[in-house]
Design a protein around this motif. Sequence first.
Motif, PDB file in Angstrom:
ATOM      1  N   ASP A  19     -15.353 -42.288  34.345  1.00  0.00           N
ATOM      2  CA  ASP A  19     -14.055 -43.015  34.371  1.00  0.00           C
ATOM      3  C   ASP A  19     -13.411 -42.129  35.302  1.00  0.00           C
ATOM      4  OD1 ASP A  19     -12.173 -44.878  34.154  1.00  0.00           O
ATOM      5  OD2 ASP A  19     -11.749 -43.997  32.093  1.00  0.00           O
ATOM      6  N   ASP A  21     -11.130 -42.895  37.476  1.00  0.00           N
ATOM      7  CA  ASP A  21      -9.643 -43.429  37.586  1.00  0.00           C
ATOM      8  C   ASP A  21      -9.035 -43.648  36.229  1.00  0.00           C
ATOM      9  OD1 ASP A  21     -10.672 -45.861  36.614  1.00  0.00           O
ATOM     10  OD2 ASP A  21     -10.059 -47.036  38.510  1.00  0.00           O
ATOM     11  N   GLY A  22      -9.820 -42.987  35.327  1.00  0.00           N
ATOM     12  CA  GLY A  22      -9.088 -42.976  33.842  1.00  0.00           C
ATOM     13  C   GLY A  22      -8.334 -43.920  33.363  1.00  0.00           C
ATOM     14  N   ASN A  23      -8.863 -45.231  33.672  1.00  0.00           N
ATOM     15  CA  ASN A  23      -8.276 -46.499  32.839  1.00  0.00           C
ATOM     16  C   ASN A  23      -9.071 -46.736  31.647  1.00  0.00           C
ATOM     17  OD1 ASN A  23     -10.535 -47.421  34.066  1.00  0.00           O
ATOM     18  ND2 ASN A  23      -9.574 -49.114  34.973  1.00  0.00           N
ATOM     19  N   TYR A  25     -12.332 -47.522  31.032  1.00  0.00           N
ATOM     20  CA  TYR A  25     -13.787 -47.855  31.233  1.00  0.00           C
ATOM     21  C   TYR A  25     -14.420 -47.753  32.666  1.00  0.00           C
ATOM     22  CZ  TYR A  25     -10.957 -51.728  33.489  1.00  0.00           C
ATOM     23  OH  TYR A  25     -10.059 -52.388  34.339  1.00  0.00           O
ATOM     24  N   ILE A  26     -15.601 -47.775  32.598  1.00  0.00           N
ATOM     25  CA  ILE A  26     -16.167 -47.469  33.845  1.00  0.00           C
ATOM     26  C   ILE A  26     -16.737 -48.847  34.492  1.00  0.00           C
ATOM     27  CG2 ILE A  26     -18.423 -46.420  34.716  1.00  0.00           C
ATOM     28  CD1 ILE A  26     -18.692 -44.879  32.177  1.00  0.00           C
ATOM     29  N   ASP A  27     -16.216 -48.884  35.820  1.00  0.00           N
ATOM     30  CA  ASP A  27     -16.803 -50.077  36.388  1.00  0.00           C
ATOM     31  C   ASP A  27     -16.890 -49.825  38.121  1.00  0.00           C
ATOM     32  OD1 ASP A  27     -14.131 -49.760  37.766  1.00  0.00           O
ATOM     33  OD2 ASP A  27     -13.611 -51.900  37.135  1.00  0.00           O
ATOM     34  N   ASP A  30     -14.683 -47.124  39.894  1.00  0.00           N
ATOM     35  CA  ASP A  30     -14.895 -45.720  39.747  1.00  0.00           C
ATOM     36  C   ASP A  30     -15.927 -44.947  40.592  1.00  0.00           C
ATOM     37  OD1 ASP A  30     -13.289 -45.178  37.220  1.00  0.00           O
ATOM     38  OD2 ASP A  30     -14.602 -46.583  36.305  1.00  0.00           O
TER      39      ASP A  30
HETATM   40 CA    CA Z   1     -12.557 -46.581  35.171  1.00  0.00          CA
END
Ligand code: CA
Length: 169
Positions: A19, A21-23, A25-27, A30
């Motif tokens: 993750d 960008d630390g938001n 969730y992984i997408d 990232d």
């Molecule tokens: Ca993310």
Amino acid sequence: MDAEEIYQRRIASRFAAFDQDGNGYIDREDFYTAATRLLAEFGVPYRSDRGQALSNGAEAFWQGMAGIADVDGDQRVTREEFVGGALKRLRDNPHGFAEIARPFVRAVLAVAEGTVPGVERALVVLGVDPHTASLTAESLDAAGAGRVDEEEAVAAFGRYFITQEPEAP
Ligand code: CA
Ligand code: CA
């Protein structure tokens, strides 16, 4: 700290590694973020062979991750999906998981010119703390030649993500 707590911390750190960008969730973003940061760090243009290889490797890695872990198909991997999908699949088939990462790992090595200091810099860019990055990069140079081999890097990647579940109480 008991075994369960250690396990949860390991999962949290593996999830955080993806993750970028630390938001929470992984997408795809990232993987794109990671590739962009690496290219900026090493001054490699996006529109170059190495830039394109990294971009393609990041996309392939994301597709592989989504295929394993995005259970509900919303193009996001939540922590629950990560734990349920990626980590379980990994334990069953660590080699297969590492292979998903191979094009990305190969492209990162190319951008970092395959040297131990280059790999160390790349790991720091990807959010690994400097001390761990240094130890890891050195450990990948089994031959002591100052260079990191693709096989070594892919294997280490697989090992890093193999997380044992705690014994049932
Ligand atoms: Ca993310
Ligand atoms: Ca999902």
